[in-house]
Design an enzyme around this catalytic site. Structure first.
Site, PDB file in Angstrom:
ATOM      1  N   GLU A  52       0.833  -0.823  -0.193  1.00  0.00           N
ATOM      2  CA  GLU A  52       0.157   0.126  -0.119  1.00  0.00           C
ATOM      3  C   GLU A  52       0.809   1.292   0.331  1.00  0.00           C
ATOM      4  O   GLU A  52       1.963   1.579   0.881  1.00  0.00           O
ATOM      5  CB  GLU A  52      -0.713  -0.236   1.477  1.00  0.00           C
ATOM      6  N   LYS A  57       1.915  14.965  -0.418  1.00  0.00           N
ATOM      7  CA  LYS A  57       1.214  16.697  -0.231  1.00  0.00           C
ATOM      8  C   LYS A  57       2.247  17.247  -1.621  1.00  0.00           C
ATOM      9  O   LYS A  57       1.752  18.254  -1.572  1.00  0.00           O
ATOM     10  CB  LYS A  57       1.392  17.329   1.313  1.00  0.00           C
ATOM     11  N   TRP A  85      -6.629   7.233  -0.286  1.00  0.00           N
ATOM     12  CA  TRP A  85      -7.642   7.830  -1.056  1.00  0.00           C
ATOM     13  C   TRP A  85      -7.747   8.567   0.281  1.00  0.00           C
ATOM     14  O   TRP A  85      -8.609   8.137   1.470  1.00  0.00           O
ATOM     15  CB  TRP A  85      -9.122   7.589  -1.961  1.00  0.00           C
ATOM     16  N   HIS A 113      -8.300   2.830  -3.945  1.00  0.00           N
ATOM     17  CA  HIS A 113      -9.062   2.930  -2.718  1.00  0.00           C
ATOM     18  C   HIS A 113     -10.607   3.853  -3.012  1.00  0.00           C
ATOM     19  O   HIS A 113      -9.591   4.970  -3.533  1.00  0.00           O
ATOM     20  CB  HIS A 113      -8.205   3.866  -1.670  1.00  0.00           C
ATOM     21  N   LYS A 214     -21.458  -7.501   2.785  1.00  0.00           N
ATOM     22  CA  LYS A 214     -20.762  -6.669   1.459  1.00  0.00           C
ATOM     23  C   LYS A 214     -20.667  -7.666   0.621  1.00  0.00           C
ATOM     24  O   LYS A 214     -20.139  -7.222  -1.152  1.00  0.00           O
ATOM     25  CB  LYS A 214     -19.738  -5.907   2.343  1.00  0.00           C
ATOM     26  N   GLN A 225      -7.358  -4.932   8.717  1.00  0.00           N
ATOM     27  CA  GLN A 225      -6.791  -3.188   9.323  1.00  0.00           C
ATOM     28  C   GLN A 225      -5.727  -3.824   9.436  1.00  0.00           C
ATOM     29  O   GLN A 225      -4.959  -5.412  10.072  1.00  0.00           O
ATOM     30  CB  GLN A 225      -7.306  -2.870  10.590  1.00  0.00           C
TER      31      GLN A 225
END
Length: 696
Positions: A52, A57, A85, A113, A214, A225
């Site tokens: 991931e 920024k 995201w 994401h 889902k 997680q």
């Protein structure tokens, strides 16, 4: 390209097949196996891993991250990468830019994401269409972070957009695009922070039912997680299977970067840390490097235990049904945009080969750093550029599996491409950009380069250049004030030796197969044969060879010796004489003015430089030399002298005039040695060294 769920299933069946073969042969093998034959650290083949990343920024951070994704994807070969995201879509443009780059140029499948917080159905539909046009086929459907000014979700909260929860996003994706996208959803072994928690610390039955809903709505797999208590995760998998959740469940693994960040993140996410983990870290909590090392050991131990305790007990892959047991076949690493820890963990699990001029052990030294694009830091906003560089571990590491000698594209329109010219081996993104608008791509053979089916090699990639950092960083690599040709020679030699990370013609560090001839290559460059591409001859190496292997099991791979370099006119004449004396060699040369020279070439057709022979398949020839493509590449190669090097110096300065003179007078030379089966070693290399010696 296949959806991630299809690739995961393929890996699962591979692992079951491996387990079946191991079980059937274990009794006979046991009598012939010693303790040296088996590494207790390596886990059984047939498992996958993924990474991931999040959008930085700053522009510098973004540029550096793209370089890192390229390197990790090329060297470590993850099954996929996921791109996060930002809250309320705040990173939309950066997230899509990173996803598109990874899919097109890093040649790795992307899990994008997508959170529904604050988004209308029209906005979601537009984002999905943008993802599809970028080649992305996989979405991680999330509710997302709470809208400002909320700091956390509460039980029963909805997103504030047209899709209240992740299940609504899953349904919308399926409604708009059917089965085109593979869809992942999040799982929480210790419960979502907004959910009620049972007395034993596990998720409530209600949350488990939400997860099943889902999946019933169309999701394909679960990524959890992060956690540090393996017992909690294993119990979570059992509870999922107990209520009928049969999809792949991928555990999230977050390498520990520092003691303080561990406490902060686990507290924020309500993640428990076993006392055994804290005890090991407490002793070195003020030493970040020691914490990282122990953290890698802990993560590797977690992975080994999960694979060992969830291995399928099915007797064969034929009658095995995915989801019938609690098997886990892969891991998703939350990298925090860092690479060293993840690479160390994978190496310790036996997932990687460590390529080094010395030894694998050298790759695991304590002072190994995340250099090239920056040092590891807990600042998640950007990756800080470092000028002093040490070879990073993922530059030494490589995945143990290669489909082709070069990394295949993950774009649907290039799915059948299996032939490329060698000239762009070290600038693959430029080649992809040049050929992006082709209607067809070479499959099986290169074919006629003048055929309209393959289009032309576009000139657009002249505007594409990977970063070498700011001007000061480039001068630090290429020279602050080169005054003699020998100064330039030294830059090329230092690139070969690994002390310069890039040169304009090579986006990546030296290829692993070139480690075998690294000292000779460095000597050649210091003698004025400025290497931009090379490969040694190979005569029938096994297709699983750690350096030369590609294409699968049971095959043999071959390659002709190849050497491509910039040389002065005098050295070009000497090379001409050399090739004339060796009937097995041919030479192509061209200068910046377009003057061509060919030696030993009768008709100048396409030459297969790399090919492989495999069971039940036609001969593959994935790397070729095409004289016409060479001329196109030469235009790009000469332009790089100006755009990436000459521009560093003031007009009229000695350094400027030196680089300009070399650009305008040197030849780009390509030499092919057809005697790949010689028993005398690398004949071409020996001949080049002789020429270089005469020119020194």
């Amino acid at each position: 390209m296949p959806r991630i769920i299809d690739k995961i299933r393929a890996v699962q069946y591979e692992r079951i097949a491996v387990s079946s073969q191991s079980s059937s042969s274990s009794s006979s093998a046991a009598t012939n196996t010693t303790s040296e034959d088996v590494s207790s650290d390596d886990v059984q083949p047939g498992w996958h891993y993924s990474f991931e990343f999040f959008p930085p920024k700053t522009e510098a951070g973004l540029d550096n991250l793209l370089t890192r994704i390229d390197r990790m994807s090329r060297r470590l070969n993850p099954l996929f990468v996921s791109i996060t995201w930002g809250a309320n879509g705040s990173t939309l443009s950066r997230t899509l830019a990173i996803a598109s780059h990874a899919q097109r140029f890093a040649c790795v499948d992307v899990l994008l994401h997508l959170s529904c917080t604050g988004l209308t159905r029209e906005q979601i539909a537009q984002i999905l269409n943008m993802a599809k046009s970028s080649g992305v086929r996989n979405i991680l459907a999330l509710r997302g972070d709470p809208p400002h000014p909320k700091r956390a979700w509460k039980e029963g909260d909805v997103s504030g957009g047209d899709c209240d929860r992740a299940i609504d996003l899953v349904k919308l994706i399926r409604k708009l695009h059917g089965d085109y996208f593979g869809i992942g959803v999040a799982g929480h072994p210790e419960g979502h922070p907004s959910s009620l928690i049972c007395d034993n610390g596990t998720t409530t039955s209600l949350e488990m039912q939400h997860l099943k809903d889902k999946l019933d709505a169309g999701a394909d797999f679960v990524i959890t997680q992060f956690f540090y208590d393996v017992d909690i995760f294993l119990e979570y998998v059992k509870r999922c299977r107990g209520i009928g959740i049969k999809c792949p469940i991928i555990p999230g693994i977050m390498p520990i970067q520092s003691y303080s960040s561990l406490l902060k993140m686990t507290s924020f996410c309500n993640i428990s840390v076993p006392s055994s983990v804290l005890d090991r870290l407490e002793r070195v909590r003020l030493d970040d490097e020691a914490v990282k090392k122990i953290g890698c050991e802990i993560a590797a131990e977690m992975c080994r235990r999960i694979l060992a305790e969830t291995s399928s007990t099915s007797s064969s892959a034929v009658d095995y049904n995915i989801g019938d047991d609690c098997s886990v076949h892969g891991f998703h690493f939350y990298t925090l945009n860092l690479e060293r820890s993840t690479t160390r963990i994978l190496a310790s699990l036996g997932a990687l080969d460590i390529d080094s001029p010395t030894s694998a052990g050298a790759a695991l030294q304590e002072n190994d750093t995340d250099a090239t694009i920056g040092s590891e830091t807990n600042d998640q906003d950007q990756i800080v550029t470092r000028r002093e560089r040490k070879e990073s571990m993922s530059e030494k590491a490589r995945s143990t599996k290669r489909v082709l000698p070069w990394k295949p594209s993950t774009m649907d329109n290039r799915s059948k491409e299996d032939v490329r010219p060698i000239n762009w081996s070290n600038r693959p993104k430029s080649y992809v950009m040049r050929t992006d608008d082709w209607d067809e791509f070479p499959n099986g053979r290169w074919g006629d380069s003048t055929s309209p089916a393959f289009g032309e090699l576009s000139d657009l990639s002249h505007f594409y250049s990977f970063t070498l950092g700011c001007d000061d960083d480039r001068r630090a690599m290429l020279g602050h004030c080169p005054l003699n040709e020998s100064d330039v020679y030294e830059v090329f030699a230092r690139y070969v030796e690994g002390t310069v990370p890039h040169i304009p013609w090579c986006e990546t560090p030296l290829q692993p197969e070139s480690f075998l001839i690294q000292p000779q290559l460095a000597k050649l460059n210091r003698r004025g044969l400025l290497t931009v591409n090379s490969q040694p001859p190979v005569d029938g190496a096994p297709s699983n060879h750690p350096t030369f292997g590609w294409g699968g099991k049971g095959g043999r791979v071959y390659q002709r010796g190849y050497f491509e370099c910039f040389v002065s006119p005098d050295k070009t004449n000497r090379l001409t004489s050399m090739v004339t004396k060796h009937p097995s060699m041919i030479m192509y040369a061209v200068n910046n003015a377009g003057q061509e020279l060919r030696v030993g070439v009768e008709e100048g057709g396409v030459t297969a430089l790399t090919w492989g022979v495999f069971p039940n398949r036609e001969i593959l020839q994935p790397t070729i030399f095409d004289p016409d493509a060479f001329l196109v590449w030469a235009e790009e190669a000469f332009s790089l002298w100006s755009t990436m090097w000459l521009s560093l110096y003031d007009f009229g300065s000695e350094s400027y005039e030196l680089i300009e003179k070399m650009k305008d007078t040197y030849y780009l030379v390509a030499i092919i040695d057809n005697d790949y089966y010689t028993n005398d070693g690398f004949l071409l290399l020996d001949a080049l060294l002789e020429v270089g010696g005469k020119c020194s």
